[in-house]
Motif scaffolding. Structure first.
Motif, PDB file in Angstrom:
ATOM      1  N   SER A  46       0.872  -0.858   0.328  1.00 61.08           N
ATOM      2  CA  SER A  46       0.082  -0.058   0.031  1.00 61.08           C
ATOM      3  C   SER A  46       0.930   1.890   0.465  1.00 61.08           C
ATOM      4  N   TYR A  72       0.674  -2.345   4.067  1.00 64.82           N
ATOM      5  CA  TYR A  72      -0.048  -3.880   3.350  1.00 64.82           C
ATOM      6  C   TYR A  72      -1.260  -3.711   2.886  1.00 64.82           C
ATOM      7  N   GLY A  73      -1.753  -3.792   2.198  1.00 61.42           N
ATOM      8  CA  GLY A  73      -3.595  -4.617   1.316  1.00 61.42           C
ATOM      9  C   GLY A  73      -4.011  -5.887   1.819  1.00 61.42           C
ATOM     10  N   ILE A  81      -5.388  -1.181   5.825  1.00 61.55           N
ATOM     11  CA  ILE A  81      -3.839  -0.798   6.179  1.00 61.55           C
ATOM     12  C   ILE A  81      -3.676  -1.380   7.225  1.00 61.55           C
ATOM     13  N   CYS A 188      -1.584   7.627   6.691  1.00 60.01           N
ATOM     14  CA  CYS A 188      -3.190   6.264   6.026  1.00 60.01           C
ATOM     15  C   CYS A 188      -3.057   7.805   4.645  1.00 60.01           C
TER      16      CYS A 188
END
Length: 366
Positions: A46, A72-73, A81, A188
Motif C-alpha cells: 500500500s 500492506y493491503g 492497511i 494513511c
C-alpha cells in the motif's frame, strides 16, 4: 476440518466457525494465517502519504520516518492497511507503560469499576507492581489487579447500555496518544484526524475478543486505528455479514492496523493470543533500549528500569491493544439525549473483552 476448508465454506455464521477453529488451544493448522512479515498471495503493498508527516513529527511520536515504513493491503478489503512495527527502538515501552500505569487511572473507566468501590480501583499500578515483580510461573498464584484489568476507556466513554457515546460522559483524551494517532492517520491519508475515544484491551493467553463491528461512532468516514504490544495474536477480518468467512492474520508487537472506507464497518475478532513466535519471553523489539537523545517536543518518556521490569513481567503472558477512533465529524454534535445521564456502564466485566471461561462469545458493538 482444516482452516482452509472452513474458509471456503460460507453459510450461517461462517465467521463463528472459523473463530472456534482458531480458538482451540491445540489448533495446529496455522498455514492459512496471513503473515505480513512474509507477504504474498492476497497481500499487496500500500502507498502511504509520506509528505503528510514530517520526520520530526514522526520521531516525536516514537515512529521511524514514514518513508521507511512498509504498509500492506489485502485483496477484497479496500481501506484496510497493515503497518508492521514502525516504532523506533525502545519507543514501544512508553505505550506499554502508559497502558499499565497511567491510562487506567481515574477519571478514565475500567472493567474493575463495575464491581469494586472507587477507592479500590485507584492506583492499580501501585497496588500491583510488587506482586507482579515477584510473580513466578505458577498459574495458581493470585492475580494482581493489573492482571484482572480487561478494558479501559478514554475520551468519550462508551455507554454499554445504549450502545452510544455521549457528550455527558467524557474525560480528557491523553495528549501523547492523540499525537501518535494523528501522525499514523495522516500517513494513511487522513489528515485532520481527531483522537476522541479509545478502548484499551488487555489480553492473556486464555483471552479472546468476540465477533463485532465498530459502528457506534457518528462519523464513519474517519478510520479506526489499532496498536498492539506484547505477545502475538490471530486477528480475523470478515465482511459486512457474519455469513462471510473471515481472513486470519497474525498481529505482532508494534504492528498497526488501520480500518477505513469499506473495511471500517467489517466484522472482526481476536480468537486467540499466541506466544511470541521468536520463542523468547518477550519479542526482541521490546528488548531494545530507548535512545537517550529524544527530539524536542517528544511525547515519548523514558521508563525507569524498575517500571520496565514490572511491564516486562506483565507482558510475558499478555498482550495490550489500543483502538483509537474519531467519534464526531468536525463541527458535528451529539443528538439531544432524553432520559439518560449518558453514564451507563457495561452489564458485565467481559461484555467487550471475553475470556476462556465465557460459555459463548457474544457479538460486541464497539
Amino acid at each position: 476440518m482444516a482452516a482452509a476448508a472452513l474458509t471456503r465454506e460460507g453459510g450461517e455464521d461462517a465467521f463463528r466457525r472459523l473463530f472456534r477453529f482458531y480458538r482451540q488451544r491445540d489448533a495446529s493448522d496455522l498455514r492459512g494465517v496471513v503473515d505480513f512479515s512474509a507477504p504474498g498471495g492476497q497481500v499487496f503493498r500500500s502507498q502511504l502519504s509520506i509528505s503528510s508527516v514530517s520526520d520530526q513529527d514522526a520521531s516525536r511520536a516514537g515512529l521511524r520516518p514514514v518513508s521507511q515504513w512498509k504498509a500492506y493491503g489485502l485483496s477484497g478489503y479496500p481501506g484496510f492497511i497493515f503497518i508492521p512495527n514502525p516504532f523506533l527502538p525502545g519507543c514501544q515501552r512508553h505505550w506499554v507503560k502508559q497502558c499499565l500505569k497511567l491510562y487506567p487511572e481515574k477519571p478514565n473507566v475500567c472493567n474493575l469499576d463495575l464491581h469494586m468501590a472507587p477507592e479500590k480501583t485507584t492506583d492499580l499500578w501501585g497496588q500491583s507492581k510488587e506482586q507482579l515483580r515477584r510473580k513466578g510461573s505458577s498459574k495458581w498464584e493470585p492475580r494482581s489487579l493489573l492482571e484482572k484489568l480487561r478494558w479501559v476507556t478514554l475520551g468519550y466513554h462508551y455507554n454499554w447500555d445504549t450502545k452510544k457515546y455521549s457528550a455527558n460522559h467524557h474525560t480528557p483524551f491523553p495528549s501523547d496518544l492523540a499525537f501518535l494517532s494523528e501522525q499514523v492517520a495522516a500517513a494513511c491519508g487522513f489528515r485532520g484526524f481527531q483522537a476522541q475515544a479509545g478502548i484499551l484491551n488487555y489480553y492473556h493467553f486464555d483471552s479472546s475478543l468476540g465477533i463485532h463491528a465498530d459502528e457506534s461512532e457518528l462519523d464513519h468516514s474517519r478510520p479506526l486505528l489499532s496498536f498492539s504490544f506484547g505477545q502475538s495474536s490471530i486477528f480475523l477480518l470478515g465482511g459486512l455479514k457474519r455469513e462471510e468467512a473471515p481472513t486470519a492474520m497474525f498481529m505482532h508487537s508494534g504492528d498497526i492496523m488501520v480500518m477505513s472506507g469499506f473495511s471500517r464497518l467489517l466484522y472482526h475478532a481476536v480468537p486467540r493470543v499466541l506466544p511470541n513466535p521468536e520463542g523468547t519471553a518477550l519479542p526482541s523489539c521490546l528488548d531494545q533500549a530507548l535512545s537517550s537523545d529524544l527530539p524536542a517536543g517528544s511525547v515519548i518518556e523514558h521508563s525507569s528500569d524498575e517500571d520496565w521490569q514490572v511491564c516486562a513481567k506483565y507482558l510475558q503472558s499478555s498482550r495490550i491493544n489500543m483502538t483509537i477512533r474519531q467519534v464526531l465529524a468536525e463541527g458535528q454534535k451529539f443528538p439531544e439525549e432524553s432520559g439518560t445521564n449518558g453514564k451507563g456502564q457495561a452489564p458485565s466485566e467481559d461484555s467487550h473483552h471475553e475470556n476462556s471461561k465465557a460459555k459463548r462469545h457474544k457479538p460486541n458493538t464497539v
